[in-house]
Design a protein around this motif. Sequence first.
Motif, short mmCIF file in Angstrom:
data_model
loop_
_atom_site.label_atom_id
_atom_site.label_comp_id
_atom_site.label_asym_id
_atom_site.label_seq_id
_atom_site.Cartn_x
_atom_site.Cartn_y
_atom_site.Cartn_z
N PHE A 149 0.87 -1.15 0.20
CA PHE A 149 0.00 0.04 0.07
C PHE A 149 0.78 1.31 0.10
O PHE A 149 0.73 2.22 -0.81
N ILE A 150 1.91 1.23 0.77
CA ILE A 150 2.87 2.54 0.93
C ILE A 150 3.60 2.61 -0.43
O ILE A 150 3.90 3.53 -0.82
N LEU A 198 8.58 2.42 8.49
CA LEU A 198 7.85 2.03 7.25
C LEU A 198 7.79 3.15 6.40
O LEU A 198 8.24 3.06 5.19
N LEU A 199 7.73 4.31 6.58
CA LEU A 199 7.51 5.72 5.79
C LEU A 199 8.96 5.80 5.37
O LEU A 199 9.10 6.27 4.27
N LYS A 200 9.94 6.02 6.33
CA LYS A 200 11.31 6.26 5.78
C LYS A 200 12.04 5.13 4.77
O LYS A 200 12.74 5.53 3.82
N TYR A 205 8.84 11.74 3.74
CA TYR A 205 9.01 12.51 4.85
C TYR A 205 7.89 12.96 5.56
O TYR A 205 6.78 13.25 4.90
N ILE A 206 7.98 12.73 6.90
CA ILE A 206 6.61 13.22 7.68
C ILE A 206 6.76 14.44 8.00
O ILE A 206 7.45 15.07 8.82
N HIS A 222 6.91 13.58 -0.49
CA HIS A 222 8.03 13.05 -0.74
C HIS A 222 9.04 13.76 -0.20
O HIS A 222 9.34 14.85 0.16
N SER A 223 10.36 12.89 -0.03
CA SER A 223 11.26 13.51 1.05
C SER A 223 12.14 14.61 0.37
O SER A 223 12.30 15.51 1.36
#
Length: 351
Positions: A149-150, A198-200, A205-206, A222-223
């Motif tokens: 999904f990610i 997971l996101l990293k 980028y949070i 996006h980072s």
Amino acid sequence: MKFNLPVWNGVKSFYFKQKIKNIEIKSSKISGIYIRKDVNFVDYQKDYTHMTPLKWKGYIKKIRDNKTSFIKENIKHAGECLEIGAGDDFNIKTLKWKNYTICDPFIEPYKNKKIELIKNFYEKIKFKKKFDTIIMFSVLEHTNKFVEFIKITKKILKTNGSFFLEIPIIDNQFIHGDLNCLLHEHVNYFSKKGIFNLLKKFGFYIENFYFKNDTGFFRIKHSKNKKYFSIQKSLPNLNKNEKTFKTKIINFKNFLKKYSNRKIVFYGANNGLNSLLYTASKRMNINKKKIFIVDSDNNKWGKFIGSINKRINKPNIIKNSDLICVSSLSFYDEIILNLKKSNKIINLNDI
């Protein structure tokens, strides 16, 4: 971590016999994320009715207001918007958007021409365009393919787009042994550190986040070589947490035994209370005449949870009780505020 617990499917208008099934949890390949080891005995792709009901107007509306408020605080206009697992039209009516796409295999048809419905599962779709805004609320905990999904989201989010994610966070619940978090419909369990890992992993980028009511809210981009937020927090220890849950079950039984002749009101007709009453009833005879369940959601009044043959009441019966036990621990602060800090209140975390 393994438990034999009743399957939570909300409340019903009649007292009913509930199914009892295993929940077994193990670590995943991503540090801080935990997955169900036992076989999922319900095919949620075919039987959506087992999911926690979405249409009640009480506390669920407040939760949804928090989610949409978070989006509106971060963007003024959703542009080309994609929502995964919409469930209904709550966000469509609340947000400003140019075109709205919903990916949900169970969604009902819409007459609005600007709304595109994709009645299919997210991981099976080949999207032909990218999106300014992607919304994924209460989704990742239900899918065995959360990594996929990610990965898909990374591909279809525009360069300057925003990905809004909401997900249960289990850190505090595992520490305190709060059985509300152990749901058969959840196949994944995310710690704070786990969701960041997971996101990293996918170069996200949070940009903004907050935690409330054992839930995480994230605006993700996006980072672009930005620094990542980091969480300086130890990971849950499943062996230690399992002992904590088992201790809570034993302490709850002892609590009911100690106060068996006093009128006890439980505030929150939910999965955690249902599981505690079930496990206690396996070890002792519960004095049902002295136990009462109340809830602030009027849709639950007069109905039943599966573990005890007692109707759910309005909160106004509290005034005649000996003890008030808060069973909706994620909303403890809000409940205490409503009760004006009664000196008879017991937090189930303290039992």
